[in-house]
Motif scaffolding. Structure first.
Motif, PDB file in Angstrom:
ATOM      1  N   ILE A  24      10.220  12.809  -3.589  1.00 39.76           N
ATOM      2  CA  ILE A  24       9.995  12.444  -4.979  1.00 39.76           C
ATOM      3  C   ILE A  24      10.754  11.151  -5.235  1.00 39.76           C
ATOM      4  O   ILE A  24      11.523  10.689  -4.382  1.00 39.76           O
ATOM      5  N   ALA A  25      10.563  10.575  -6.428  1.00 35.91           N
ATOM      6  CA  ALA A  25      11.237   9.320  -6.765  1.00 35.91           C
ATOM      7  C   ALA A  25      11.802   9.382  -8.179  1.00 35.91           C
ATOM      8  O   ALA A  25      11.331  10.147  -9.028  1.00 35.91           O
ATOM      9  N   SER A  26      12.828   8.572  -8.402  1.00 30.51           N
ATOM     10  CA  SER A  26      13.430   8.453  -9.727  1.00 30.51           C
ATOM     11  C   SER A  26      14.000   7.051  -9.877  1.00 30.51           C
ATOM     12  O   SER A  26      14.468   6.443  -8.905  1.00 30.51           O
ATOM     13  N   THR A  46       0.853  -1.197   0.000  1.00 27.52           N
ATOM     14  CA  THR A  46       0.000   0.000   0.000  1.00 27.52           C
ATOM     15  C   THR A  46       0.887   1.244   0.000  1.00 27.52           C
ATOM     16  O   THR A  46       1.456   1.579  -1.014  1.00 27.52           O
ATOM     17  N   ASN A  47       1.026   1.893   1.147  1.00 26.33           N
ATOM     18  CA  ASN A  47       1.858   3.101   1.208  1.00 26.33           C
ATOM     19  C   ASN A  47       3.162   2.891   1.972  1.00 26.33           C
ATOM     20  O   ASN A  47       3.946   3.843   2.117  1.00 26.33           O
ATOM     21  N   THR A  48       3.395   1.693   2.464  1.00 27.27           N
ATOM     22  CA  THR A  48       4.580   1.438   3.281  1.00 27.27           C
ATOM     23  C   THR A  48       5.705   0.877   2.421  1.00 27.27           C
ATOM     24  O   THR A  48       5.609  -0.233   1.887  1.00 27.27           O
ATOM     25  N   VAL A  49       6.770   1.648   2.307  1.00 25.65           N
ATOM     26  CA  VAL A  49       7.923   1.290   1.487  1.00 25.65           C
ATOM     27  C   VAL A  49       8.974   0.610   2.359  1.00 25.65           C
ATOM     28  O   VAL A  49       9.396   1.158   3.386  1.00 25.65           O
ATOM     29  N   THR A  50       9.396  -0.580   1.967  1.00 21.83           N
ATOM     30  CA  THR A  50      10.533  -1.243   2.601  1.00 21.83           C
ATOM     31  C   THR A  50      11.777  -0.875   1.807  1.00 21.83           C
ATOM     32  O   THR A  50      11.820  -1.030   0.583  1.00 21.83           O
ATOM     33  N   LEU A  51      12.787  -0.365   2.502  1.00 20.66           N
ATOM     34  CA  LEU A  51      13.996   0.115   1.844  1.00 20.66           C
ATOM     35  C   LEU A  51      15.008  -1.000   1.641  1.00 20.66           C
ATOM     36  O   LEU A  51      15.059  -1.961   2.426  1.00 20.66           O
ATOM     37  N   SER A  52      15.829  -0.871   0.612  1.00 25.07           N
ATOM     38  CA  SER A  52      16.861  -1.876   0.323  1.00 25.07           C
ATOM     39  C   SER A  52      17.864  -1.965   1.461  1.00 25.07           C
ATOM     40  O   SER A  52      18.372  -3.045   1.776  1.00 25.07           O
ATOM     41  N   THR A 110       4.906  13.228  -2.690  1.00 18.01           N
ATOM     42  CA  THR A 110       4.067  12.954  -1.526  1.00 18.01           C
ATOM     43  C   THR A 110       4.866  13.267  -0.269  1.00 18.01           C
ATOM     44  O   THR A 110       6.028  13.673  -0.359  1.00 18.01           O
ATOM     45  N   THR A 111       4.255  13.097   0.866  1.00 18.78           N
ATOM     46  CA  THR A 111       4.947  13.359   2.121  1.00 18.78           C
ATOM     47  C   THR A 111       5.119  12.076   2.915  1.00 18.78           C
ATOM     48  O   THR A 111       4.439  11.077   2.678  1.00 18.78           O
ATOM     49  N   THR A 131       2.261   9.241   2.654  1.00 17.74           N
ATOM     50  CA  THR A 131       0.865   9.661   2.725  1.00 17.74           C
ATOM     51  C   THR A 131       0.075   9.093   1.560  1.00 17.74           C
ATOM     52  O   THR A 131      -1.055   8.617   1.719  1.00 17.74           O
ATOM     53  N   SER A 132       0.691   9.106   0.357  1.00 13.34           N
ATOM     54  CA  SER A 132       0.035   8.528  -0.821  1.00 13.34           C
ATOM     55  C   SER A 132       1.093   8.132  -1.837  1.00 13.34           C
ATOM     56  O   SER A 132       1.572   8.978  -2.605  1.00 13.34           O
ATOM     57  N   ALA A 133       1.446   6.865  -1.849  1.00 16.02           N
ATOM     58  CA  ALA A 133       2.420   6.383  -2.836  1.00 16.02           C
ATOM     59  C   ALA A 133       1.888   6.563  -4.250  1.00 16.02           C
ATOM     60  O   ALA A 133       2.648   6.777  -5.201  1.00 16.02           O
ATOM     61  N   ALA A 134       0.563   6.517  -4.397  1.00 14.17           N
ATOM     62  CA  ALA A 134      -0.048   6.656  -5.722  1.00 14.17           C
ATOM     63  C   ALA A 134       0.137   8.050  -6.301  1.00 14.17           C
ATOM     64  O   ALA A 134      -0.042   8.264  -7.508  1.00 14.17           O
ATOM     65  N   ALA A 135       0.501   9.013  -5.458  1.00 15.87           N
ATOM     66  CA  ALA A 135       0.711  10.380  -5.941  1.00 15.87           C
ATOM     67  C   ALA A 135       1.980  10.496  -6.785  1.00 15.87           C
ATOM     68  O   ALA A 135       2.178  11.490  -7.476  1.00 15.87           O
ATOM     69  N   ILE A 136       2.844   9.475  -6.714  1.00 24.83           N
ATOM     70  CA  ILE A 136       4.050   9.434  -7.543  1.00 24.83           C
ATOM     71  C   ILE A 136       3.776   8.506  -8.714  1.00 24.83           C
ATOM     72  O   ILE A 136       3.607   7.297  -8.547  1.00 24.83           O
TER      73      ILE A 136
END
Length: 395
Positions: free
Chosen positions: A165-167, A144-150, A180-181, A195-200
């Motif tokens: 932001i993302a790239s 969902t909105n929870t990102v697990t980092l490498s 997003t925030t 807050t909203s991964a879908a915003a990216i």
């Protein structure tokens, strides 16, 4: 029925702790604190020179010495100022309501000023170890909105409320549309909840995350000056460093199968081969603890002080001399830095950082709302006068 806490609750006051709120957001920044700060970064840029070769007209015969004569080898590097801004806004009513000894735990203006300057310093300290692109972590997976980092420890590079932001690119180029925030951070789990991964738009695994506005604007830190990978012909500060990578870009050891202590010692030895001497090693606290356990070492504190205001270090001995090993939470977990501190400093313009009051006013009244705004600012970059006296190793 006797009176009890519930039935007579209306008579009790709320008792509050004395003093200001305990600041658990501010972090120690040992390397940033110990780096020399040199003012005078005016003009368009700062040019500094490195001589990495001597005249070669040396021989056992006069004729060969004369025919073999050559000039010194040297380069001039051009460093640009890197800007960083901080903004704080206080609602007018909130400002007024905090005034007075009993109105709040602390005066709101002072707290907001100090907190913004602290966060500004956090950002600079993060950049000192990195390559100038501003990448704070890489997405391994998402729920969902929870990102697990490498890298789990990279979660500490994010803060609640940070706009990101993302790239797909490590340098932040061709960034995904949208931002997003950060809603929350779990450093133990190595996750960042947005807050909203879908915003990216098209946000995907392996994407890099950045604070909005940071890509290519950050200080060119140690990963740029002393990269783990031998530099290519691509100029750094206008100079192709392939002519002599050790003397122009530092020493490197890329061997994760070898222990931290052995790699640190090997980098120090390679630095001594260049004819220079390092004095310190800088590690993430997790790696510092590994070394402390391996050595069963006594942790000491800089300056003869106490743990309240001094920085932890361990002394290790190498064939190239004694090194102080420091614990620094700004250091990434996958790098160790072996430095000669005298050869590194921050060149800056005005105080580093400072509250903007160019017109004599530390704050501004908003023209569209009942609020005041104040700004922090820094102009500067990291300078390393003797790259060959510094090095890096992989962990």
């Amino acid at each position: 029925m006797p009176s009890n806490l519930t039935t007579v609750a209306f008579i009790y006051k709320n008792v509050y702790a004395a003093g200001s709120p305990v600041d658990i957001a501010t972090r120690e920044h040992p390397l940033l604190a110990k780096l020399a700060k040199k003012a005078g970064f005016g003009g368009n840029s700062f040019t500094y020179s490195i001589q990495y070769g001597n005249p070669q007209g040396i021989s056992g015969t006069f004729a060969d010495a004369q025919s073999g004569e050559s000039a010194q080898s040297g380069v001039q590097l051009v460093a640009l100022r890197k800007k960083k801004y901080g903004i704080g806004v206080i609602d007018g009513e909130a400002l007024a309501a905090s005034m007075g000894d009993s109105a709040g735990f602390t005066e709101l203006v002072t707290n907001t000023f100090d907190s913004t300057l602290s966060e500004h310093g956090d950002s600079i300290a993060f950049e000192i170890y990195r390559d100038g692109t501003g990448a704070r972590g890489q997405r391994a997976s998402i729920s969902t909105n929870t990102v697990t980092l490498s890298v789990a420890d990279d979660a500490r590079n994010f803060k609640k409320g940070m706009t990101v932001i993302a790239s797909a690119n490590a340098d932040g180029s061709s960034a995904r549309a949208g931002n997003t925030t950060v809603a929350s951070v779990d450093e133990d789990a190595g996750t960042v909840t947005l807050t909203s991964a879908a915003a990216i738009t098209a946000f995907a695994n392996s994407d890099y995350l950045f604070r909005k506005g940071d890509p290519t604007t950050c200080i060119e830190g140690l990963e740029a000056i002393n990269p783990l990978t031998t530099p290519t012909a691509t100029p750094f500060r206008g100079v192709d460093r392939t002519a002599d990578p050790r003397r122009l870009a530092g020493v490197r050891v890329n061997d994760t199968a070898t222990s931290i202590l052995e790699n640190a010692g090997l980098v120090a030895v390679k630095i001594s081969q260049v004819g220079k001497r390092a004095d310190s090693v800088w590690l993430n606290p997790i790696r510092f603890w590994q070394v402390a356990r391996e050595l069963n070492a006594k942790v000491e504190y800089d300056g003869g002080g106490t743990a309240d205001y001094a920085f932890q270090y361990i002394v290790i001995h190498t064939p190239a001399g004694m090194l102080k090993v420091y614990s620094d939470p700004d250091a990434p977990t996958n790098r160790g830095r072996v430095l000669n501190m005298e050869s590194n400093y921050i060149k800056h313009l005005m105080e580093f950082p400072h509250v903007v009051e160019d017109d004599g006013n530390p704050s501004l009244r908003s023209t569209t709302a009942d609020s005041v705004e104040f700004r922090t600012r820094s102009f500067g970059n990291l300078i390393q006068m003797v790259p060959g006296a510094n090095g890096v190793f992989a962990i």
